[in-house]
Design a protein around this motif. Structure first.
Motif, PDB file in Angstrom:
ATOM      1  N   THR A 292      34.665  57.327  76.445  1.00  0.00           N
ATOM      2  CA  THR A 292      34.831  58.758  76.164  1.00  0.00           C
ATOM      3  C   THR A 292      36.199  59.249  76.627  1.00  0.00           C
ATOM      4  OG1 THR A 292      33.842  59.413  78.262  1.00  0.00           O
ATOM      5  CG2 THR A 292      32.353  59.129  76.390  1.00  0.00           C
ATOM      6  N   SER A 293      36.729  60.197  75.877  1.00  0.00           N
ATOM      7  CA  SER A 293      38.070  60.688  76.184  1.00  0.00           C
ATOM      8  C   SER A 293      38.095  61.618  77.407  1.00  0.00           C
ATOM      9  CB  SER A 293      38.638  61.371  74.944  1.00  0.00           C
ATOM     10  OG  SER A 293      39.851  61.991  75.247  1.00  0.00           O
ATOM     11  N   PRO A 294      37.262  62.682  77.457  1.00  0.00           N
ATOM     12  CA  PRO A 294      37.403  63.597  78.598  1.00  0.00           C
ATOM     13  C   PRO A 294      36.886  63.020  79.907  1.00  0.00           C
ATOM     14  CG  PRO A 294      35.606  64.307  77.158  1.00  0.00           C
ATOM     15  CD  PRO A 294      36.280  63.154  76.480  1.00  0.00           C
TER      16      PRO A 294
ATOM     17  N   VAL B  76      31.060  53.941  65.540  1.00  0.00           N
ATOM     18  CA  VAL B  76      31.576  53.886  66.905  1.00  0.00           C
ATOM     19  C   VAL B  76      33.017  54.374  66.892  1.00  0.00           C
ATOM     20  CG1 VAL B  76      32.017  52.464  68.933  1.00  0.00           C
ATOM     21  CG2 VAL B  76      30.084  51.915  67.441  1.00  0.00           C
ATOM     22  N   ASP B  77      33.286  55.407  67.688  1.00  0.00           N
ATOM     23  CA  ASP B  77      34.663  55.833  67.908  1.00  0.00           C
ATOM     24  C   ASP B  77      35.172  55.028  69.103  1.00  0.00           C
ATOM     25  OD1 ASP B  77      37.043  56.942  68.579  1.00  0.00           O
ATOM     26  OD2 ASP B  77      36.361  59.024  68.589  1.00  0.00           O
ATOM     27  N   GLY B  78      35.853  53.929  68.766  1.00  0.00           N
ATOM     28  CA  GLY B  78      36.346  53.025  69.810  1.00  0.00           C
ATOM     29  C   GLY B  78      37.829  53.237  70.069  1.00  0.00           C
ATOM     30  N   ALA B  79      38.291  54.483  69.987  1.00  0.00           N
ATOM     31  CA  ALA B  79      39.727  54.747  70.124  1.00  0.00           C
ATOM     32  C   ALA B  79      40.320  54.085  71.376  1.00  0.00           C
ATOM     33  CB  ALA B  79      39.977  56.254  70.158  1.00  0.00           C
ATOM     34  N   HIS B  80      39.576  54.091  72.477  1.00  0.00           N
ATOM     35  CA  HIS B  80      40.112  53.567  73.742  1.00  0.00           C
ATOM     36  C   HIS B  80      39.669  52.137  74.056  1.00  0.00           C
ATOM     37  CE1 HIS B  80      41.912  57.186  75.495  1.00  0.00           C
ATOM     38  NE2 HIS B  80      40.978  57.854  74.861  1.00  0.00           N
TER      39      HIS B  80
ATOM     40  N   ALA C  48      45.944  54.188  60.164  1.00  0.00           N
ATOM     41  CA  ALA C  48      47.046  54.670  61.012  1.00  0.00           C
ATOM     42  C   ALA C  48      46.578  55.035  62.418  1.00  0.00           C
ATOM     43  CB  ALA C  48      47.706  55.889  60.364  1.00  0.00           C
ATOM     44  N   ASN C  49      45.330  55.460  62.536  1.00  0.00           N
ATOM     45  CA  ASN C  49      44.815  55.877  63.842  1.00  0.00           C
ATOM     46  C   ASN C  49      43.301  56.071  63.730  1.00  0.00           C
ATOM     47  OD1 ASN C  49      44.540  58.540  62.660  1.00  0.00           O
ATOM     48  ND2 ASN C  49      46.758  58.715  62.957  1.00  0.00           N
ATOM     49  N   ALA C  50      42.666  56.249  64.881  1.00  0.00           N
ATOM     50  CA  ALA C  50      41.205  56.385  64.890  1.00  0.00           C
ATOM     51  C   ALA C  50      40.763  57.632  64.128  1.00  0.00           C
ATOM     52  CB  ALA C  50      40.693  56.426  66.327  1.00  0.00           C
ATOM     53  N   THR C  51      41.585  58.677  64.153  1.00  0.00           N
ATOM     54  CA  THR C  51      41.237  59.889  63.395  1.00  0.00           C
ATOM     55  C   THR C  51      41.086  59.557  61.911  1.00  0.00           C
ATOM     56  OG1 THR C  51      42.546  61.169  64.982  1.00  0.00           O
ATOM     57  CG2 THR C  51      41.911  62.290  62.969  1.00  0.00           C
ATOM     58  N   ALA C  52      41.984  58.725  61.393  1.00  0.00           N
ATOM     59  CA  ALA C  52      41.906  58.329  59.976  1.00  0.00           C
ATOM     60  C   ALA C  52      40.651  57.498  59.733  1.00  0.00           C
ATOM     61  CB  ALA C  52      43.153  57.549  59.577  1.00  0.00           C
TER      62      ALA C  52
ATOM     63  N   ILE D  95      29.442  57.855  67.946  1.00  0.00           N
ATOM     64  CA  ILE D  95      29.311  57.639  69.384  1.00  0.00           C
ATOM     65  C   ILE D  95      30.593  57.001  69.917  1.00  0.00           C
ATOM     66  CG2 ILE D  95      27.949  56.509  71.203  1.00  0.00           C
ATOM     67  CD1 ILE D  95      26.295  58.552  69.628  1.00  0.00           C
ATOM     68  N   ASP D  96      31.156  57.587  70.958  1.00  0.00           N
ATOM     69  CA  ASP D  96      32.361  57.012  71.564  1.00  0.00           C
ATOM     70  C   ASP D  96      32.004  55.742  72.328  1.00  0.00           C
ATOM     71  OD1 ASP D  96      33.107  59.560  70.776  1.00  0.00           O
ATOM     72  OD2 ASP D  96      34.482  59.812  72.456  1.00  0.00           O
ATOM     73  N   HIS D  97      32.892  54.762  72.257  1.00  0.00           N
ATOM     74  CA  HIS D  97      32.692  53.569  73.096  1.00  0.00           C
ATOM     75  C   HIS D  97      33.175  53.890  74.516  1.00  0.00           C
ATOM     76  CE1 HIS D  97      32.828  48.876  73.206  1.00  0.00           C
ATOM     77  NE2 HIS D  97      32.264  49.392  74.258  1.00  0.00           N
TER      78      HIS D  97
ATOM     79  N   ASP E 155      32.528  63.797  73.131  1.00  0.00           N
ATOM     80  CA  ASP E 155      33.322  63.286  72.010  1.00  0.00           C
ATOM     81  C   ASP E 155      34.730  63.892  71.997  1.00  0.00           C
ATOM     82  OD1 ASP E 155      32.902  65.871  71.170  1.00  0.00           O
ATOM     83  OD2 ASP E 155      31.882  65.355  69.310  1.00  0.00           O
ATOM     84  N   TYR E 156      35.525  63.476  71.006  1.00  0.00           N
ATOM     85  CA  TYR E 156      36.926  63.875  70.920  1.00  0.00           C
ATOM     86  C   TYR E 156      37.048  64.997  69.896  1.00  0.00           C
ATOM     87  CZ  TYR E 156      41.998  63.167  70.499  1.00  0.00           C
ATOM     88  OH  TYR E 156      43.359  63.324  70.499  1.00  0.00           O
ATOM     89  N   ASN E 157      37.745  66.048  70.273  1.00  0.00           N
ATOM     90  CA  ASN E 157      37.765  67.262  69.447  1.00  0.00           C
ATOM     91  C   ASN E 157      38.132  66.995  67.986  1.00  0.00           C
ATOM     92  OD1 ASN E 157      37.869  70.225  68.992  1.00  0.00           O
ATOM     93  ND2 ASN E 157      40.044  69.765  68.671  1.00  0.00           N
TER      94      ASN E 157
ATOM     95  N   GLY F 133      38.973  51.718  65.876  1.00  0.00           N
ATOM     96  CA  GLY F 133      39.611  51.596  67.193  1.00  0.00           C
ATOM     97  C   GLY F 133      41.119  51.694  67.080  1.00  0.00           C
ATOM     98  N   ASN F 134      41.740  52.177  68.120  1.00  0.00           N
ATOM     99  CA  ASN F 134      43.200  52.237  68.162  1.00  0.00           C
ATOM    100  C   ASN F 134      43.760  50.965  68.787  1.00  0.00           C
ATOM    101  OD1 ASN F 134      43.894  54.668  66.977  1.00  0.00           O
ATOM    102  ND2 ASN F 134      43.521  55.841  68.858  1.00  0.00           N
ATOM    103  N   LEU F 135      44.913  50.560  68.268  1.00  0.00           N
ATOM    104  CA  LEU F 135      45.605  49.402  68.846  1.00  0.00           C
ATOM    105  C   LEU F 135      46.852  49.849  69.598  1.00  0.00           C
ATOM    106  CD1 LEU F 135      45.054  47.281  65.651  1.00  0.00           C
ATOM    107  CD2 LEU F 135      43.874  47.003  67.839  1.00  0.00           C
ATOM    108  N   HIS F 136      47.259  51.140  69.361  1.00  0.00           N
ATOM    109  CA  HIS F 136      48.465  51.630  70.049  1.00  0.00           C
ATOM    110  C   HIS F 136      48.153  52.111  71.466  1.00  0.00           C
ATOM    111  CE1 HIS F 136      47.344  55.029  67.130  1.00  0.00           C
ATOM    112  NE2 HIS F 136      46.892  55.426  68.291  1.00  0.00           N
ATOM    113  N   LYS F 137      46.887  52.120  71.842  1.00  0.00           N
ATOM    114  CA  LYS F 137      46.577  52.488  73.232  1.00  0.00           C
ATOM    115  C   LYS F 137      46.589  51.208  74.087  1.00  0.00           C
ATOM    116  CE  LYS F 137      43.633  56.500  72.079  1.00  0.00           C
ATOM    117  NZ  LYS F 137      44.205  57.705  72.647  1.00  0.00           N
ATOM    118  N   TRP F 138      45.431  50.569  74.254  1.00  0.00           N
ATOM    119  CA  TRP F 138      45.319  49.504  75.272  1.00  0.00           C
ATOM    120  C   TRP F 138      45.717  48.129  74.763  1.00  0.00           C
ATOM    121  CZ3 TRP F 138      45.160  51.165  80.067  1.00  0.00           C
ATOM    122  CH2 TRP F 138      44.773  52.493  80.265  1.00  0.00           C
TER     123      TRP F 138
END
Ligand SMILES: Cc1ncc(COP(=O)(O)O)c(C=O)c1O
Length: 399
Positions: free
Chosen positions: A161-163, A186-190, A79-83, A157-159, A106-108, A209-214
């Motif tokens: 980074t969020s902040p 790899v946290d490739g959320a973005h 459902a999302n990168a958190t999952a 490791i983020d691909h 990293d992401y909180n 990785g997320n697909l609902h972002k980019w």
């Protein structure tokens, strides 16, 4: 002049939307594709969810695998990168004294997953401090490697980074950690849709990785990729029928993840439409869209840094379609611990109609603004952001 491409989205025209990074924004064409899937599901829910869905998911997974240059066997929807992060970290069998490595970029939510798993096992979370501002990528690799010990079990490791919106040199990091016998998640959320991906070559232990972002898929579309030798030990964040109910011709990895209980799978099924749509926006396909967004983010950063009199915290080569800048000194007040939504972010939106996240980051914490660049944005949007920040920092009221 707004970008003419904005008509492809349903965005509120009264808002200067510079936060594609948080949740994406789904284009009309992809929403329409999702509506069609929904209509089909609700015409005969049992036919759709029991009998049709397995093959439909396989077909969507194949298209996603093409896009990510991966083998579909190694890929599941989540459902999302958190999952995705939850599945990997909570599947580890940690021992007291083991270490889970992450960075201070990293992401909180994902750090919380590490912390929770570590607490349960008597393990600990080790946070590598990556400098920011920084000169080049070697500082990132050095910071991560210097936090490795013989007890490091996994590095998250983020691909991107969020902040701080940095593109980490992920291939070099994965290979360097591998040389120490350490698996990388790899946290490739973005990352998907923002930078080119070739998961078949990248081959970390795990990539989510997320697909609902980019990629601009509907919300709830994300994936987890796992190297074949790590798939058997993986359990989804939600254990369901697949744990003991095998489907002929499908792997236990797919069985476990493909049915996380009853849900609306239309975001996953609309991923091929999103990939197709993003690839048809410009003659040069996804490469052109990514390059345009990257150039817009870099030029917007130069414009804003000049207007706000800030230095650039990293070279352009470490950016994709977002960038982060320190806010002027006058906006480092009021106090930084004033709730989940930063008061400066609230005022940017409420008084100036600008949606951009204000990030509180670093030791000591300071305020940064992060701005995104998507095809619907134009240079004027960043001028508006710059003027809004200046007015807030001069104590002026909105025009
Ligand atoms: C680096 C990073 N990881 C994970 C996430 C979590 O994404 P989601 O809320 O879709 O699970 C985000 C969200 O922005 C993120 O920036």
């Amino acid at each position: 002049m707004p970008s003419p491409l904005v008509e492809h989205w349903t965005l509120d025209p009264s808002v200067v939307f510079l936060n594609h990074g948080s949740f994406g924004a789904c284009p009309r064409a992809v929403l329409e594709a999702q509506t069609e899937w929904r209509a089909r599901m609700e015409r005969q829910p049992v036919q759709f969810l029991w009998r049709d869905l397995p093959d439909l998911l396989d077909a969507a997974r194949e298209k996603l695998a093409d896009f990510l240059k991966a083998d579909p066997d190694d890929l599941v929807f989540v459902a999302n990168a958190t999952a995705g992060v939850n599945a990997v970290v909570r599947s580890l069998h940690l021992s007291p004294g083991d270490e889970l490595l992450t960075t201070d970029h990293d992401y909180n939510a994902c750090r919380n997953v590490l912390a929770e798993a570590a607490t349960r096992a008597g393990a600990k979370v080790v946070v590598a401090k990556v400098p920011f501002p920084l000169r080049d990528e070697t500082q990132i690799i050095e910071a991560i490697l210097s936090a490795v010990t013989p007890r490091t079990r996994l590095a998250m490791i983020d691909h991107i980074t969020s902040p701080t919106a940095l593109v980490f040199p992920i291939t070099k990091i994965i290979r360097a950690l591998e040389a120490h016998g350490i698996d990388t998640l790899v946290d490739g959320a973005h990352a998907p849709g923002a930078v080119p991906l070739h998961l078949g070559l990248l081959r970390p232990a795990y990539y989510t990785g997320n697909l609902h972002k980019w990629v601009c898929a509907p919300k709830g579309a994300a994936f987890l990729w796992a190297r074949p030798d790590r798939q058997d030990a993986l359990r989804p964040a939600i254990v369901s029928h697949g744990e003991n109910t095998r489907r002929p011709g499908r792997s236990p990895f797919h069985d476990r993840f493909d049915w996380p209980g009853t849900l609306d799978p239309t975001a996953w099924l609309s991923v091929p439409a999103a990939i197709q749509w993003g690839g048809s926006l410009f003659p040069g396909g996804w490469e052109e869209l990514r390059d345009r967004n990257r150039h817009l983010a870099s030029s917007a950063r130069a414009l804003l840094a000049g207007r706000l009199n800030q230095t650039l915290p990293c070279p352009n080569e470490l950016l994709a379609s977002m960038a982060t800048l320190l806010l002027p000194t006058a906006l480092q007040q009021p106090p930084l611990d004033a709730g989940r939504f930063d008061p400066i972010q609230v005022r940017l939106h409420a008084e100036h109609g600008v949606e951009a996240p204000v990030v509180r980051w670093g030791e000591p914490k300071r305020r940064y603004v992060r701005f995104s660049a998507q095809a619907y944005n134009c240079t004027e949007d960043y001028r508006t952001l710059g003027e809004a920040i200046l007015r807030l920092s001069n104590g002026q009221h909105p025009r």
